[in-house]
Design an enzyme around this catalytic site. Structure first.
Site, PDB file in Angstrom:
ATOM      1  N   ASN A   9       0.858  -1.185   0.000  1.00 59.75           N
ATOM      2  CA  ASN A   9       0.000   0.000   0.000  1.00 59.75           C
ATOM      3  C   ASN A   9       0.895   1.236   0.000  1.00 59.75           C
ATOM      4  OD1 ASN A   9      -1.905   2.002   0.439  1.00 59.75           O
ATOM      5  ND2 ASN A   9      -2.333   1.417   2.555  1.00 59.75           N
ATOM      6  N   TRP A  10       0.945   1.924  -1.131  1.00 58.68           N
ATOM      7  CA  TRP A  10       1.812   3.093  -1.243  1.00 58.68           C
ATOM      8  C   TRP A  10       1.251   4.326  -0.540  1.00 58.68           C
ATOM      9  CZ3 TRP A  10       4.691   3.785  -6.580  1.00 58.68           C
ATOM     10  CH2 TRP A  10       5.569   2.711  -6.753  1.00 58.68           C
ATOM     11  N   LYS A  11      -0.002   4.263  -0.141  1.00 56.34           N
ATOM     12  CA  LYS A  11      -0.646   5.394   0.525  1.00 56.34           C
ATOM     13  C   LYS A  11      -0.490   6.661  -0.324  1.00 56.34           C
ATOM     14  CE  LYS A  11      -0.108   3.108   4.952  1.00 56.34           C
ATOM     15  NZ  LYS A  11       0.108   3.239   6.413  1.00 56.34           N
ATOM     16  N   HIS A  93      -9.319   0.661   5.573  1.00 60.01           N
ATOM     17  CA  HIS A  93      -8.025   0.856   6.215  1.00 60.01           C
ATOM     18  C   HIS A  93      -8.204   1.747   7.440  1.00 60.01           C
ATOM     19  CE1 HIS A  93      -3.852   2.117   6.855  1.00 60.01           C
ATOM     20  NE2 HIS A  93      -3.509   1.051   6.158  1.00 60.01           N
ATOM     21  N   GLU A  95      -6.637   4.147   8.557  1.00 61.33           N
ATOM     22  CA  GLU A  95      -6.482   5.582   8.299  1.00 61.33           C
ATOM     23  C   GLU A  95      -7.749   6.170   7.694  1.00 61.33           C
ATOM     24  OE1 GLU A  95      -1.719   4.893   7.687  1.00 61.33           O
ATOM     25  OE2 GLU A  95      -2.948   5.338   5.938  1.00 61.33           O
ATOM     26  N   GLU A 163      -4.588  -5.333  10.664  1.00 66.06           N
ATOM     27  CA  GLU A 163      -3.563  -4.323  10.890  1.00 66.06           C
ATOM     28  C   GLU A 163      -3.808  -3.636  12.234  1.00 66.06           C
ATOM     29  OE1 GLU A 163      -1.714  -2.576   6.969  1.00 66.06           O
ATOM     30  OE2 GLU A 163      -3.697  -1.753   7.312  1.00 66.06           O
ATOM     31  N   GLY A 169       3.321   1.810  10.894  1.00 61.83           N
ATOM     32  CA  GLY A 169       4.282   2.886  10.747  1.00 61.83           C
ATOM     33  C   GLY A 169       5.039   3.260  12.017  1.00 61.83           C
ATOM     34  N   SER A 207       4.146  -2.487  10.259  1.00 61.71           N
ATOM     35  CA  SER A 207       5.607  -2.465  10.433  1.00 61.71           C
ATOM     36  C   SER A 207       6.273  -3.755   9.994  1.00 61.71           C
ATOM     37  CB  SER A 207       5.976  -2.139  11.892  1.00 61.71           C
ATOM     38  OG  SER A 207       5.530  -0.837  12.237  1.00 61.71           O
ATOM     39  N   GLY A 228       3.127  -1.279   4.158  1.00 59.46           N
ATOM     40  CA  GLY A 228       3.072   0.151   3.880  1.00 59.46           C
ATOM     41  C   GLY A 228       4.383   0.667   3.335  1.00 59.46           C
ATOM     42  N   GLY A 229       5.121   1.394   4.165  1.00 59.83           N
ATOM     43  CA  GLY A 229       6.339   2.074   3.721  1.00 59.83           C
ATOM     44  C   GLY A 229       7.372   1.175   3.073  1.00 59.83           C
TER      45      GLY A 229
END
Length: 247
Positions: A9-11, A93, A95, A163, A169, A207, A228-229
């Site tokens: 997920n590049w967000k 998600h 967020e 998640e 993150g 993470s 994610g990141g």
């Protein structure tokens, strides 16, 4: 046997320049033993679908509206994502739930819209740190799953992602026992809700990185990861894919 899935997920990250990472990833994993999925910003879906060439890499959106069309400025319908080259879409998600106030009913409506458009819905659930510390984690994720899973959900059109909000993150990761407890509970809840429960893939997210991926993937009922990141570059995502292939 559930086929493993490594999803990224590049967000809200990435412009056209970032598409070099797609070539790097597909070059490094030309014939992966697991399914690969990248969910870039909507602006990059069509370009990423083109950049992957003939590789089996799948492309997804990060959200969709529940309606087919209409006066919803700034929103994107599931059919639009499909038209741009997506095969999946993330819904629910944390967020989105936190920043946009999305409820379980909202998530279920979006997942249903995704299914109607021919997309696979990646439905996310997860508890906050306050809920975890209060001993409410299983209750929270079970309630979210029951409220977010639409009628007509099958193993073919639905993926579940756990998640824990407090791990996204932050660098903090639940213990393998904690991950196993939640994934096992989610599997049990799926058995109560649908016939194809054993075929639904349940991903872990929060993470995940190359250094801890193998340990996470050793847990029962962890069928992959929503990353994610660490999915933004082939160098970081690659070791996670390799760990999943070896799981």
């Amino acid at each position: 046997m559930r086929r493993k899935l490594a999803a990224g997920n590049w967000k809200m990250n990435g412009t056209t320049d970032a598409l070099v990472q797609v070539k790097a990833l597909t070059d490094a994993h030309p014939d992966p033993d697991v399914d690969l999925l990248l969910c870039p910003p909507a602006t990059l879906i069509a370009q990423m679908a083109w950049a992957r060439g003939t590789h089996a890499l799948q492309i997804g959106g990060q959200d969709c509206h529940a309606a087919d069309s209409g006066a919803h400025t700034g929103d994107i319908a599931a059919a639009m994502l499909k038209d741009a080259g997506a095969s999946h879409v993330i819904v629910g998600h944390s967020e989105r739930r936190a920043d946009h106030g999305e409820t379980d009913a909202d998530v279920a409506a979006k997942a249903a819209a995704a299914h109607a458009a021919g997309l696979i819905a990646v439905i996310c659930v997860g508890e906050t740190l306050t809920q975890r510390d209060a001993g409410e984690a299983l209750q929270v994720v079970t309630t979210q799953l029951k409220g977010s899973l639409p009628e007509g959900a099958t193993a073919a059109n639905t993926v579940l992602a756990y998640e824990p909000v407090w791990a996204i993150g932050t660098g903090r990761v639940p213990t393998t026992d904690q991950i196993g407890e939640v994934h096992g509970s989610l599997r049990g809840t799926l058995r109560d809700l649908m016939r194809e429960a054993e075929g639904v893939r349940i991903l872990y997210g929060g993470s995940v990185k190359g250094s801890n991926a193998a340990e996470i993937f050793s847990v029962a009922d962890v069928d992959g990861a929503l990353v994610g990141g660490a999915s933004l570059t082939a160098a970081d995502f690659g070791p996670i894919i390799t760990a999943l292939e070896n799981a």
